[in-house]
Design a protein around this motif. Structure first.
Motif, short mmCIF file in Angstrom:
data_model
loop_
_atom_site.label_atom_id
_atom_site.label_comp_id
_atom_site.label_asym_id
_atom_site.label_seq_id
_atom_site.Cartn_x
_atom_site.Cartn_y
_atom_site.Cartn_z
N LEU A 1 10.02 -3.54 9.08
CA LEU A 1 9.27 -2.28 8.98
C LEU A 1 8.72 -2.08 7.58
CD1 LEU A 1 11.50 0.20 11.01
CD2 LEU A 1 9.28 -0.73 11.64
N GLU A 2 9.50 -2.48 6.58
CA GLU A 2 9.03 -2.33 5.20
C GLU A 2 7.84 -3.23 4.92
OE1 GLU A 2 12.97 -0.99 2.69
OE2 GLU A 2 12.83 -3.07 3.30
N VAL A 3 7.91 -4.47 5.43
CA VAL A 3 6.78 -5.39 5.24
C VAL A 3 5.53 -4.82 5.88
CG1 VAL A 3 5.87 -7.67 5.78
CG2 VAL A 3 8.23 -7.43 5.03
N GLU A 4 5.70 -4.26 7.07
CA GLU A 4 4.54 -3.67 7.75
C GLU A 4 3.95 -2.52 6.94
OE1 GLU A 4 5.84 -4.81 12.26
OE2 GLU A 4 5.72 -2.69 11.72
N ALA A 5 4.83 -1.69 6.39
CA ALA A 5 4.35 -0.55 5.60
C ALA A 5 3.59 -1.03 4.36
CB ALA A 5 5.52 0.34 5.20
N MET A 6 4.16 -2.01 3.68
CA MET A 6 3.52 -2.52 2.47
C MET A 6 2.19 -3.19 2.81
SD MET A 6 4.87 -2.15 -0.49
CE MET A 6 4.85 -3.52 -1.59
N THR A 7 2.17 -4.01 3.87
CA THR A 7 0.93 -4.67 4.27
C THR A 7 -0.12 -3.62 4.60
OG1 THR A 7 2.32 -6.37 5.25
CG2 THR A 7 0.00 -6.44 5.79
N THR A 8 0.30 -2.59 5.32
CA THR A 8 -0.63 -1.52 5.68
C THR A 8 -1.22 -0.89 4.43
OG1 THR A 8 0.65 -1.07 7.66
CG2 THR A 8 -0.85 0.65 6.94
N TYR A 9 -0.37 -0.61 3.45
CA TYR A 9 -0.89 0.00 2.22
C TYR A 9 -1.84 -0.94 1.49
CZ TYR A 9 -1.32 1.81 -2.45
OH TYR A 9 -1.86 2.24 -3.63
N LEU A 10 -1.46 -2.21 1.39
CA LEU A 10 -2.33 -3.16 0.68
C LEU A 10 -3.68 -3.30 1.37
CD1 LEU A 10 0.22 -5.95 -0.33
CD2 LEU A 10 -0.80 -4.19 -1.77
N LEU A 11 -3.66 -3.31 2.71
CA LEU A 11 -4.93 -3.42 3.43
C LEU A 11 -5.81 -2.20 3.19
CD1 LEU A 11 -3.70 -4.88 6.84
CD2 LEU A 11 -5.14 -6.03 5.17
N SER A 12 -5.17 -1.08 2.85
CA SER A 12 -5.95 0.14 2.62
C SER A 12 -6.66 0.11 1.27
CB SER A 12 -5.03 1.37 2.69
OG SER A 12 -4.33 1.52 1.47
N LEU A 13 -6.29 -0.84 0.42
CA LEU A 13 -6.94 -0.93 -0.88
C LEU A 13 -8.25 -1.70 -0.72
CD1 LEU A 13 -3.85 -1.85 -3.06
CD2 LEU A 13 -4.94 0.37 -2.87
N ARG A 14 -9.34 -0.95 -0.51
CA ARG A 14 -10.62 -1.59 -0.28
C ARG A 14 -11.65 -0.99 -1.24
NH1 ARG A 14 -11.55 -0.67 6.00
NH2 ARG A 14 -9.39 -0.34 6.58
N GLY A 15 -12.69 -1.75 -1.46
CA GLY A 15 -13.73 -1.25 -2.33
C GLY A 15 -14.81 -0.51 -1.57
N GLU A 16 -14.57 -0.35 -0.28
CA GLU A 16 -15.61 0.18 0.59
C GLU A 16 -15.98 1.62 0.22
OE1 GLU A 16 -14.56 -0.73 4.57
OE2 GLU A 16 -16.24 0.40 5.39
N GLU A 17 -17.30 1.89 0.23
CA GLU A 17 -17.74 3.25 -0.04
C GLU A 17 -18.37 3.82 1.20
OE1 GLU A 17 -20.09 3.90 -3.51
OE2 GLU A 17 -18.56 2.96 -4.78
N ILE A 18 -18.02 5.05 1.51
CA ILE A 18 -18.57 5.68 2.71
C ILE A 18 -19.23 6.99 2.33
CG2 ILE A 18 -16.91 4.63 4.29
CD1 ILE A 18 -15.37 7.30 4.17
N SER A 19 -20.02 7.50 3.25
CA SER A 19 -20.73 8.76 3.00
C SER A 19 -19.73 9.88 2.78
CB SER A 19 -21.61 9.08 4.21
OG SER A 19 -21.85 10.46 4.27
#
Lengths: 174, 658
Positions: free
Chosen positions: B438-456
């Protein structure tokens, strides 16, 4: 002579193209079948399971969590654990940490894991007790009304989880 | 004859070409999604849709262009029922989306949350990964990463996995080695200066080899060191320490120490044999680790030893400290530790090479979490993670691992790496934190959220509470820091969850009660294991706290009731009696609250409510129990004004104590 040959050739061509069409149709059909299998199977959108390398050499992949509960019941479970389990217990055994206090006051909390008792109650009735409390329904006033905290959808979710507690062999709450 | 043969060959070849051509055209007109559309049309018939609807069903690609999110999604070409509630139980790909209201397909499309290839029109291409299209659909356990794009990273309620990952990223000190733009680097471990005065040499070796063996919940990771490597590191760390002053013998009484250990609620933060809090380190085997002289200095003035510690200054007398140290030394022993083991460890460490040790400390980046005397902090030694969520797959090194192509995705790489940091290459420096699944999933989820994407900006809708920047100032601030109040209590969004939120404390409690409580705290909630420690707090400090509470930590909604309360005549015996009826009969408050030792144990004890709480608070709370604590388990009764008056009168009325 020539016309007979032509007829033969044309016939051959028709046969051939008919065959081709059948083949391509079959491809489409089998695609549908594959997809149906996917849909009725575990519904796993994740990549295929780990390959057959020795464990240390393989990629480690997240596993799909299987829950015997429906989506509604899963939402209900979270609510149950937060609001109800304090008295009714995590598995509905009437053994929450406040159950002792309620017993000393004369009325133990209802036992949601007891099938013979739960079968006598309709969903509407359970929803009513949750919404307006025990007192208004001629039951123990120690059961407070939750209508001001939970909305109707949440109460429906809660009931669908509550029902799973009395099903034999589905101790999901613990 | 030859002419004839040639002619025949030509005829056959042209016919074959013609057939092939026809077949290709047919294939073009029979795209893979067509079968789904046909199947969906059949479903429509089964669902007894109107003739008009069935006739109106057009075959073809369905595409949504979501300009503000830079997405073009054709998912609905096959997922035809996602907006239609009639297909809630239909098989995929036709199932209705479970949340059509808040996240409509029209406004958001699909791939912004689910990932995958929006433009593709076949199953393989759209769900991915395929060659040159690496963005596969997110595994459902990791999908919360997408929430952060619009809602930020602090979504406790709606995206608990993401929020947990974010919290873990900070708690485990990942930032020490990995840069994430816009966040501050914080060292999460204690400083390792003068270590020789603090810990025993043999213990440090065992700690480096197996930190979880000493403290199961530790955040110190496993570097998978060789025995000799650990010995070298210990040799270096000890080479920097001044010789230990053994002149001061610690004296004290075990019995008194035991009493003080309980009285000062050490277990609220420290775990001992599986019981206690998780704010400080486990003390079960403390005597095998710590030198008594250091422990003495630590308990007496922890903040001068480590200014960032979470340990409060208790203001203990020298004798009291001696008693507690004596108790810890005699009580918390590592019973499984063999004498031979100590000798073995010491032998290894004594032969350790401090120069090699320093090299290892530099290589492994120990300075990411610890300040270490004599080792230069080279800043973040790991790769920057600011946009790790949308890194291209080709930039990730799979090393010796040849997973199936469909598994070679960014999420799977991160997941594997976090589960086993040395999986791709033995020599990698990242240590193993022994995270659970569960911890690995949480960490992976957070890391995947680190994106450079810009939205309106029209899509930005922050949810959850971003960290508060409240810092108490002046004399009050000094007191709060000295006693580390914000480790357990929360004020204006800053602080811990263990004890009551004090943001409205000035409006809640009475002055006399507050001052008494500060001198001798007790548990207000009957079942609470952790309760407030007794500090040797001075009267002047109590005055400052009270003044700050009364002037600053108040809520105008509550204060505004003062006039109304005065008019209520709360001493009227009739009101008290009917309030009592309401309390016990009508609303059965005693199901959760105790008075005189009778009742449930969920809410606070109300025996002393009349001395503790201000009537304004009681009246306001009864009217709107969720005003201050959204997730309070207090039911909402929608009480009438008269009932609120009577209940307030009853609660303010003095009661017999047990």
């Amino acid at each position: 002579m020539v016309s007979r040959k032509r007829i033969l050739i044309l016939g051959g061509v028709f046969l051939f193209s008919a065959l081709m069409m059948l083949v391509s149709n079959h491809q489409v059909l089998s695609a549908v079948e594959d997809e149906e299998q996917l849909a009725t199977g575990p519904g796993d959108l994740s990549p295929a399971p780990a390959d057959e390398h020795p464990p240390a050499k393989a990629l480690l992949l997240p596993r799909k969590r299987v829950s015997p509960l429906t989506r509604e019941a899963r939402k209900g479970k979270a609510l149950y654990e937060y609001y109800c389990a304090l008295c009714h217990g995590l598995s509905g055994d009437a053994d929450g940490f406040n159950a002792y206090g309620l017993r000393t006051l004369g009325t133990p909390p209802a036992k949601h894991s007891d099938p013979s008792y739960m079968l006598t109650l309709s969903d509407t009735y359970i929803g009513d007790v949750i919404r307006v409390g025990g007192r208004e329904n001629g039951r123990s006033p120690l059961m407070p009304p939750w209508g001001g905290v939970l909305n109707d959808d949440e109460i429906t979710d809660l009931i669908s989880f509550l029902r799973t507690l009395a099903q034999p062999g589905s101790k999901v709450g613990s | 004859m030859i002419d004839n043969k040639m002619r025949w060959t030509f005829v056959v070849a042209s016919l074959l070409l013609l057939v092939f051509f026809a077949w290709q055209i047919r294939k073009e007109y029979n795209p893979p999604y067509l079968s789904y559309q046909r199947a969906f049309k059949e479903l429509l018939v089964k669902e007894t849709a109107g003739e008009e609807e069935i006739q109106g069903f057009k075959v073809g690609v369905r595409q949504r262009w979501i300009d503000g999110l830079n997405r073009v999604d054709r998912c609905e070409t096959c997922h035809l029922g996602i907006e239609d509630p009639r297909f809630a139980d239909a098989p995929q790909p036709f199932t209705t989306h479970p949340d059509p209201d808040t996240h409509s397909a029209e406004r958001f499309g699909c791939t912004v949350c689910h990932g995958g290839q929006g433009l593709a029109t076949s199953l393989e291409d759209s769900h991915g990964p395929v060659e040159n299209w690496h963005n596969a659909i997110y595994h459902e356990n990791l999908m919360e990463n997408s929430c952060s794009l619009c809602h930020g990273d602090f979504i406790q309620d709606q995206a608990p996995v993401l929020a947990k990952g974010h919290e873990m990223f900070n708690a485990f000190g990942c930032r020490g080695c990995h840069k994430v733009k816009g966040t501050r680097r914080v060292k999460t471990g204690p400083p390792l200066t003068r270590l020789g005065e603090k810990v025993k040499k043999d213990w440090l070796h065992r700690w480096l080899m197996d930190s979880e063996g000493y403290f199961r919940e530790t955040k110190m990771p496993d570097f998978r060191l060789a025995n000799q490597e650990a010995a070298d590191m210990v040799a270096f760390l000890f080479s920097r320490s001044k010789p230990v002053d053994v002149a001061d013998e610690i004296t004290g009484s075990y019995e008194r120490g035991k009493r003080l250990f309980g009285e000062f609620r050490c277990l609220s933060c420290h775990m001992v044999e599986g019981k206690g809090g998780d704010i400080g380190p486990d003390l079960t085997m403390a005597s095998s680790k710590l030198r008594p002289q250091w422990l003495y200095r630590w308990i007496k003035t922890p903040q001068s030893v480590w200014p960032e510690t979470r340990m409060p200054e208790y203001g203990l007398l020298p004798q009291q400290v001696g008693d507690i140290v004596t108790f810890i030394e005699e009580e918390y022993i590592d019973f499984e530790l063999e004498e031979e083991q100590i000798i073995e460890d010491l032998k290894l460490v004594t032969a350790g090479d401090p120069i090699k040790g320093k090299e290892l400390i530099t290589t492994y980046g120990c300075t990411g979490c610890h300040d270490i005397e004599g080792v230069e902090d080279r800043g973040e030694i790991g790769p920057e993670l600011t946009t790790i969520g949308d890194i291209h797959i080709s930039r990730l090194d799979f090393g010796e691992i040849h997973g199936a192509p469909e598994n070679r995705t960014v999420p799977n790489w991160l997941y594997s790496k976090l589960t086993n940091p040395k999986l791709f290459k033995k020599e990698l420096k990242m240590p193993d934190y022994h995270f659970s699944e569960l911890e690995v999933e949480a960490m992976t989820t957070y890391l995947l959220s680190l994106r450079g994407e810009e939205i309106s900006s029209s899509y930005i809708l922050p949810l959850g509470e971003p960290p508060s920047d409240y810092v108490p100032q002046g004399e009050f601030g000094r007191i709060v820091r000295k006693y580390r109040c914000l480790i357990c209590h929360k004020i204006n969004g800053k602080g811990g969850e263990m004890a009551a939120d004090l943001s409205q404390e000035g409006s809640r409690v009475q002055e006399v009660w507050l001052k008494d409580f500060m001198r001798t705290p007790y548990a207000i909630r009957p079942i609470l294991v952790e309760r407030m420690a007794r500090f040797n707090i001075s009267d002047a400090e109590i005055e400052t706290i009270n003044a700050y509470f009364r002037s600053t930590l108040v809520d105008d909604r509550v204060e505004g009731l003062s006039d109304a309360i005065e008019k209520m005549k709360l001493n009227d015996p009739d009101k008290v009696t009917s309030g009592k009826d309401l309390y016990y009969e009508r609303y059965a408050c005693h199901a959760c609250h105790q008075i005189g030792g009778e009742g449930g144990t969920i809410g606070p004890d109300l025996t002393e409510a009349g001395e503790r709480l201000r009537p304004e608070w009681i009246a306001y709370y009864l009217r709107d129990p969720k005003a201050f604590v959204m997730r309070s388990v207090e039911p909402v009764y929608k009480l009438a004004e008269k009932e609120i008056e009577d209940l307030t009168a009853f609660l303010m009325h003095p009661k017999e104590k047990k």
